[in-house]
Design an enzyme around this catalytic site. Structure first.
Site, short mmCIF file in Angstrom:
data_model
loop_
_atom_site.label_atom_id
_atom_site.label_comp_id
_atom_site.label_asym_id
_atom_site.label_seq_id
_atom_site.Cartn_x
_atom_site.Cartn_y
_atom_site.Cartn_z
N TYR A 142 -3.27 -57.53 6.56
CA TYR A 142 -3.25 -58.52 7.64
C TYR A 142 -4.23 -59.67 7.37
O TYR A 142 -4.14 -60.73 7.98
CB TYR A 142 -3.59 -57.87 8.99
CG TYR A 142 -2.56 -56.90 9.51
CD1 TYR A 142 -1.32 -56.77 8.90
CD2 TYR A 142 -2.82 -56.10 10.60
CE1 TYR A 142 -0.37 -55.88 9.36
CE2 TYR A 142 -1.87 -55.20 11.10
CZ TYR A 142 -0.66 -55.09 10.45
OH TYR A 142 0.28 -54.20 10.93
N LYS A 191 -0.88 -44.30 0.71
CA LYS A 191 0.38 -44.26 -0.04
C LYS A 191 -0.01 -44.26 -1.52
O LYS A 191 0.37 -45.14 -2.30
CB LYS A 191 1.24 -45.47 0.35
CG LYS A 191 2.66 -45.44 -0.14
CD LYS A 191 3.53 -44.41 0.52
CE LYS A 191 4.92 -44.41 -0.10
NZ LYS A 191 5.71 -43.23 0.22
N ASP A 223 4.24 -41.80 5.00
CA ASP A 223 5.59 -41.43 5.45
C ASP A 223 5.59 -39.99 5.95
O ASP A 223 6.18 -39.67 7.00
CB ASP A 223 6.64 -41.65 4.35
CG ASP A 223 6.14 -41.27 2.96
OD1 ASP A 223 4.96 -40.89 2.82
OD2 ASP A 223 6.93 -41.34 2.00
N ASP A 247 -2.02 -49.37 12.50
CA ASP A 247 -1.31 -50.12 13.55
C ASP A 247 -0.07 -49.32 13.97
O ASP A 247 0.19 -49.10 15.16
CB ASP A 247 -0.91 -51.48 12.95
CG ASP A 247 -0.40 -52.45 13.99
OD1 ASP A 247 -0.40 -52.09 15.19
OD2 ASP A 247 0.00 -53.57 13.61
N ASP A 251 0.30 -46.40 17.43
CA ASP A 251 1.34 -46.57 18.46
C ASP A 251 2.20 -45.31 18.56
O ASP A 251 2.56 -44.88 19.66
CB ASP A 251 2.25 -47.77 18.13
CG ASP A 251 1.76 -49.04 18.80
OD1 ASP A 251 0.58 -49.06 19.24
OD2 ASP A 251 2.53 -50.01 18.88
#
Ligand code: NAD
Length: 357
Positions: A142, A191, A223, A247, A251
């Site tokens: 980001y 990852k 994942d 992020d 959620d």
């Protein structure tokens, strides 16, 4: 002890839920012999209306000179037509940057009495859920280099994921410190099978873990984590991960707990300083109607006591009072789906204050 708290009520339901959180803090102060000094400051739409900008310098200065910041919510329909960089929500990014808030903590706690609000099967959540996602907040993709360029395949765009060892180390320390105060288990999510930045992440987290021999460290690919979160969320205690993975996973974690009105959060800087706020926004659709659930803000205040002031007993007392109010069948309108005794914002505050023995 005397604690200085910068309070940012903000817009919409922000001032209503903050009012109840301050009443609860006052009750804690009386009960446990602490003084909480509040310095109310403007940010968001309220600041735009009064000063012309969403984050006045005075607000930044007062926040910086406080022990912690407690924020309601900012934004609302009134300011929706302003250009992006002048909108109330920019105040949040400004505060994060000015206060050096690099770690975002989002607990996902399923209160037994709200179990019906959880979309997972009862056998998956029996016994309750209590995990926290620790998300790196100021680095990664980001904030990395980004741009557009021409390629052999035509116009293209790129965003760079870049993490320094120091950025990973400081967020890992937050996660391990937190695990020491909880279930002594850290799951580091990356990852590393594909990304170089994840391989650095994994190596540095392993180095930090050597300072915490009591804490169990597991590494999971992002994942697989997304799957495990719905298959077996009880395996998690503290999850630590990068900005983008956090992020998404925070959620996902929050949704297994039911209403947005119950979700607190913290953003921490170096040295235990933090900004505490509910996950929800300013809810202009219910503002000024005594309908907002103040529990997310009250639980954020409990996080402030626990993580910035080191007052675990006092934080426990607030969390227990919230549980007791729910167990007694009281529900704000957002929690009424499964029946109960309907209460408003102020009555929820009254009850929580009363239940803090
Ligand atoms: P929202 O979280 O404000 O509201 C979403 C829905 O949840 C609404 O139906 C609302 O009534 C309900 N809700 C939210 N909090 C509640 C509570 N405590 N009790 C009961 N019901 C609650 O999200 P939105 O509608 O997308 O955004 C409204 C405004 O808030 C926008 O201006 C947005 O930019 C801003 N916002 C601010 C923050 C923040 O300050 N941290 C976060 C998200 C959105």
């Amino acid at each position: 002890m005397n604690y200085k708290i910068a309070v940012v009520p903000g817009d919409g339901i922000g001032p209503e839920v903050i009012e109840q959180a301050l009443r609860v803090l006052d009750k804690i102060g009386d009960t446990y012999n602490h003084t909480f000094e509040y310095m109310k400051v403007l940010a968001g739409g309220a600041a735009i209306d009064t000063t012309g900008g969403c984050l006045p310098q005075e607000t930044i200065d007062i926040c910086k000179s406080s022990d912690a910041v407690l924020l309601g919510a900012v934004g609302g329909w009134k300011w929706d037509t302003l250009p992006g960089d002048e909108r109330p929500e920019r105040a949040l990014l400004g505060l994060r940057k000015e206060l050096g808030l690099f770690a975002n903590l989002r607990p996902a706690i399923l209160f037994e009495d709200l179990a019906q609000a959880c979309p997972l099967k009862p056998e998956i959540i029996s016994g309750g859920l209590d995990l926290v996602v620790v998300r790196e907040l100021t680095g990664g993709i980001y904030f990395g280099e980004k741009g557009l360029k021409e390629t052999d395949l035509g116009p293209a765009a790129y965003d760079v994921e870049l993490y320094s060892e120091e950025e990973v180390r400081r967020i890992a320390v937050v996660a391990f410190d937190m695990a020491m105060k909880r279930g002594k288990k850290v799951t580091s999510v990356d990852k590393a099978n594909v990304l170089e930045s994840s391989r650095l992440w994994r190596r540095v987290v392993a180095e930090v873990s050597k300072d915490y021999p009591e804490v169990e460290l597991n590494n999971l690919y992002v994942d697989n984590t997304a799957m495990q979160m719905v298959l077996n969320p009880k395996q998690f205690d503290v999850i630590v991960t990068s900005n983008i993975f956090g992020d998404i996973l925070s959620d996902e974690a929050s949704q297994i707990t039911g209403s947005i009105g119950m979700l607190p959060s913290a953003s921490l800087a170096k040295g235990n300083f933090g900004m505490y706020e509910p996950v929800h926004g300013s809810a202009p659709d219910i503002a000024g109607q005594n309908k907002a659930n103040p529990m997310a803000t009250i639980l954020s205040a409990a996080m402030m006591l626990r993580y910035t002031f080191g007052l675990s007993k006092e934080a426990d007392a607030i969390e227990k009072a919230v549980k007791d109010v729910l167990a007694a069948g009281y529900r704000t309108p957002d929690l009424m789906a499964n029946g109960g005794k309907e209460i408003g914002t102020k009555e929820a505050g009254d009850l929580i204050v009363d239940f803090i023995a």
